[in-house]
Design a protein around this motif. Structure first.
Motif, PDB file in Angstrom:
ATOM      1  N   ALA A   5      59.708  65.807   9.713  1.00  0.00           N
ATOM      2  CA  ALA A   5      59.567  65.902  11.355  1.00  0.00           C
ATOM      3  C   ALA A   5      60.182  64.972  11.949  1.00  0.00           C
ATOM      4  N   ILE A   6      59.737  63.656  11.484  1.00  0.00           N
ATOM      5  CA  ILE A   6      60.420  62.576  12.241  1.00  0.00           C
ATOM      6  C   ILE A   6      61.800  62.724  12.230  1.00  0.00           C
ATOM      7  N   ASN A   7      62.476  62.952  10.982  1.00  0.00           N
ATOM      8  CA  ASN A   7      63.827  63.144  10.790  1.00  0.00           C
ATOM      9  C   ASN A   7      64.461  64.296  11.711  1.00  0.00           C
ATOM     10  N   ALA A   8      63.706  65.205  11.945  1.00  0.00           N
ATOM     11  CA  ALA A   8      64.035  66.382  12.867  1.00  0.00           C
ATOM     12  C   ALA A   8      64.289  65.792  14.237  1.00  0.00           C
ATOM     13  N   PHE A  65      62.494  53.891  16.326  1.00  0.00           N
ATOM     14  CA  PHE A  65      61.617  54.944  16.785  1.00  0.00           C
ATOM     15  C   PHE A  65      60.150  54.672  16.183  1.00  0.00           C
ATOM     16  N   GLU A  66      59.379  54.681  16.814  1.00  0.00           N
ATOM     17  CA  GLU A  66      57.969  54.679  16.121  1.00  0.00           C
ATOM     18  C   GLU A  66      57.309  56.096  17.011  1.00  0.00           C
ATOM     19  N   PHE A  67      57.054  56.946  16.163  1.00  0.00           N
ATOM     20  CA  PHE A  67      56.234  58.374  16.637  1.00  0.00           C
ATOM     21  C   PHE A  67      54.660  58.057  16.328  1.00  0.00           C
ATOM     22  N   LYS A  68      54.036  58.860  17.387  1.00  0.00           N
ATOM     23  CA  LYS A  68      52.633  58.949  17.282  1.00  0.00           C
ATOM     24  C   LYS A  68      52.433  60.397  16.663  1.00  0.00           C
ATOM     25  N   LEU A  69      52.545  61.378  17.060  1.00  0.00           N
ATOM     26  CA  LEU A  69      52.282  62.715  16.683  1.00  0.00           C
ATOM     27  C   LEU A  69      53.805  63.152  16.592  1.00  0.00           C
ATOM     28  N   PRO A  70      54.465  63.102  15.396  1.00  0.00           N
ATOM     29  CA  PRO A  70      55.579  63.826  15.243  1.00  0.00           C
ATOM     30  C   PRO A  70      55.581  65.244  15.149  1.00  0.00           C
ATOM     31  N   THR A  71      54.591  65.883  14.227  1.00  0.00           N
ATOM     32  CA  THR A  71      54.556  67.471  14.119  1.00  0.00           C
ATOM     33  C   THR A  71      54.366  68.117  15.518  1.00  0.00           C
ATOM     34  N   ARG A  72      53.503  67.374  16.466  1.00  0.00           N
ATOM     35  CA  ARG A  72      53.112  68.280  17.571  1.00  0.00           C
ATOM     36  C   ARG A  72      54.300  67.760  18.677  1.00  0.00           C
TER      37      ARG A  72
END
Lengths: 433, 207
Positions: free
Chosen positions: A392-395, A327-334
């Protein structure tokens, strides 16, 4: 998707007898001049998809011409009239070892025994699986057809396993996971682990137990995946459809790569513009992977569907691939906020669970993400914001990597006494794209 | 090492009582060893009564992402039913590890507002958006994004969605930023670069 008629596709593999007379009468790679190009053209139009090197030139011939050429080739009378059948009979060495030598090869017998292959699979088929199209262009003596059958069976079982085991994976991760299980690098490793060695150069005299390929000659790349849309050519031409939905819609291979131009038989090898896309990046990996696919194809053809499924399960799906690292996130919280809104959860709130050394050089904050009274994820970080992002990423990973455990796959219902299919849980799709 | 901060006030207190101006440092091996001597974890203490037992003292580790939280389990999952009963038991006061790990206690404070994802309030009307655009177009220096967000009680992102500054103003802002960046020395430039790299690594979960 159109239904795949495997029996139709692969019927000739079992039907075609390998007679030594026919084998001897075919011309060597050296003596071929004009028939070679024509035969290449016909080969390239009948096979799944190909990639060529710049050094060779393809002449595109219409279908009727090709048929004519093939007939000419079969009766061994090239247009020039210079080489007579007797000349071509023994004018040079064969491009790959004779099938009759397979029975006397210790390496082949050892490989057959090491893989615990069924005695139903003849040693000659295993020998043929080791001949890459770059070593021997004749489709009756190389592994292209077997590898095509094997790749379809492998991709089918890999995709059904991944989707039922991880029903919430995002599409890009699913494509990557497919590549991790059934892509060229993984199959190359499997072939290396099976103890397959490659010959220094292909030829009649090499041991049939060695993998034979030539990195400087045209070969076959297995990247076709079911039905290719007609618009694919257009989207490829105008460089559109590069986003994820475009990859889902237009990609012609199981790994979501837009290789439509490569999958089509219209080659423009002379054109320098697209020569890079025609070039094979890693010839050894491709040859090894094709061998592995050909073995799967041989298991499928000779031992049947269940044996092929067991073979794939034990050799490929049992390998470990850590999906959480892909995984690679850009806007994890959003993304997490959108997820909570979509699933009607209470909005996610970050809470500081514990901290140490706030005023020191190396503080540690442990932040948990909560939705209502439930904790969704937790992470530690050197500052509040990065701890929150990591949580947030873990969630999100916990959401995406949900697995219902051992559930049945669609191919389980192929058995006669199978229970009726119960629909598997599959998520509705991407959260944000 | 953990005993030191606890011991230090005690030793200073003792030192000040007995000999003013003298502190007893851990400069000898014996004193250091004594200071570092910690009692063993209770799980390692074996009482005579229970000779046969299993020591369970795992090292602390981050929770695995393969452990799906209760809220993320779909309704069809059998684990949902299994955990639901334990959750209910946990709320009635019975001890339950699953309930303790998956529910929060109310005393954990939330992070500050600036660390939370702002909730959209949907409080700006169509007329207010028009007014916002007019203000921004009239004097972008005075009516900055921050001031507009304060005035209309919405997020900065919403202001930026609504209005677009003129190309002239954007160019001026960009020039101003470039001038600020040009004043940075090598250390600050490097620190900014490093921060970007750390951010990339964080989003890939590599740090």
């Amino acid at each position: 998707m159109k239904r795949l008629r495997l029996d139709r596709l692969a019927g000739q593999l079992l039907a075609a007898p390998i007679s030594p007379a026919a084998r001897l009468s075919r011309p060597s790679s050296i003596s071929r001049s004009i028939p070679q190009t024509c035969r290449h053209a016909s080969l390239y139009n009948t096979q799944p998809c190909q990639r060529r090197h710049q050094s060779t030139v393809v002449s595109q011939a219409p279908l009727e011409e090709q048929k004519q050429e093939e007939e000419e080739y079969l009766v061994q009378e090239p247009e020039d009239g210079e080489p007579t059948p007797e000349d071509t009979l023994r004018s040079g060495p064969l491009p790959s070892p004779h099938p009759s030598r397979a029975a006397s090869s210790a390496k082949l017998a050892a490989l057959h025994a090491r893989l615990s292959l069924s005695p139903k699979i003849p040693i000659e088929t295993l020998a043929r699986a080791l001949v890459d199209p770059s070593a021997d262009a004749h489709p009756k003596y190389n592994n292209a057809n077997l590898a095509y059958v094997g790749s379809t069976v492998l991709h089918y079982h890999t995709s059904e396993t991944l989707i039922t085991r991880y029903p919430r994976l995002p599409m890009s991760i699913l494509f990557t996971a497919m590549k991790g299980y059934a892509g060229n690098p993984a199959l190359h490793q499997v072939a290396r682990a099976w103890g397959v060695e490659s010959a220094a150069a292909p030829g009649e005299e090499v041991d049939p137990g060695l993998l034979q390929y030539d990195p400087m000659k045209p070969t076959v790349v297995m990247n076709k995946w079911g039905y290719v849309r007609a618009e694919t050519i257009e989207s490829e031409k105008f460089k559109s459809g590069k986003g994820l939905s475009g990859r889902v819609m237009y990609s012609s291979n199981p790994f979501g790569e837009s290789s439509a131009a490569k999958a089509l038989p219209n080659f423009e090898v002379d054109d320098g513009r697209n020569s890079k896309t025609m070039l094979l990046q890693n010839a050894p990996a491709n040859a090894h992977a094709n061998f592995v696919r050909a073995v799967i194809g041989a298991v499928y053809m000779h031992c049947g569907r269940d044996a092929a499924k067991n073979f794939i399960k034990s050799h490929f799906l049992s390998r470990t691939l850590d999906l959480s690292n892909l995984f690679e996130f850009k806007l994890p919280t959003r993304e997490l906020a959108r997820l909570c809104a979509r699933e009607n959860f209470e909005p996610a709130v970050a809470r500081l669970e514990s901290e140490t050394g706030r005023l020191s050089r190396t503080p540690v904050f442990v932040v948990g993400i909560y939705s209502g009274r439930d904790k969704l994820g937790e992470a530690a970080g050197p500052d509040l914001d990065s701890a929150r992002v990591a949580a947030a990423i873990n969630a999100l990973k916990a959401w995406y990597l949900y697995s219902p455990g051992q559930v049945s796959v669609p191919s389980d219902t192929f058995a006669e006494d199978a229970a009726p299919w119960k629909p598997a849980y599959v998520d509705i799709g991407e959260i944000i794209s | 090492m953990e005993a030191r901060p606890a011991l230090r006030p005690l030793t200073t207190l003792l030192g000040s009582c007995s000999r003013a101006g003298q502190t007893r440092l851990q400069s000898s091996t014996r004193r250091t060893k004594k200071a570092l001597k910690l009692p063993p974890h209770p799980s390692f203490l074996v009482s005579a009564a229970e000779a046969d037992h299993i020591t369970y003292n795992p090292p602390s580790a981050a929770p695995s992402v393969y452990h799906t939280p209760f809220k993320f389990l779909p309704p069809s999952d059998p684990r949902r039913q299994a955990q639901l009963s334990s959750l209910l038991r946990g709320s009635t006061g019975l001890p339950s590890t699953a309930a303790a790990s998956s529910t929060t206690t109310p005393e954990i404070p939330a992070l500050e507002e600036k660390h939370q994802v702002p909730e959209p309030k949907f409080n700006v009307t169509r007329e207010q958006v028009a007014e916002m655009r007019a203000l921004r177009a009239a004097d972008p220096m005075k009516w900055s994004v921050v001031r507009l967000a304060e005035k209309f009680e919405c997020s900065k992102l919403f202001v930026m969605i609504c209005c677009k500054a003129s190309a002239q103003h954007q160019a001026k802002e960009r020039e101003r930023k470039e001038a600020i960046k040009a004043r940075w020395g090598p250390i600050r430039t490097q620190a900014r670069e490093d921060r970007k790299k750390r951010r990339t690594l964080l989003l890939r979960s590599e740090i």
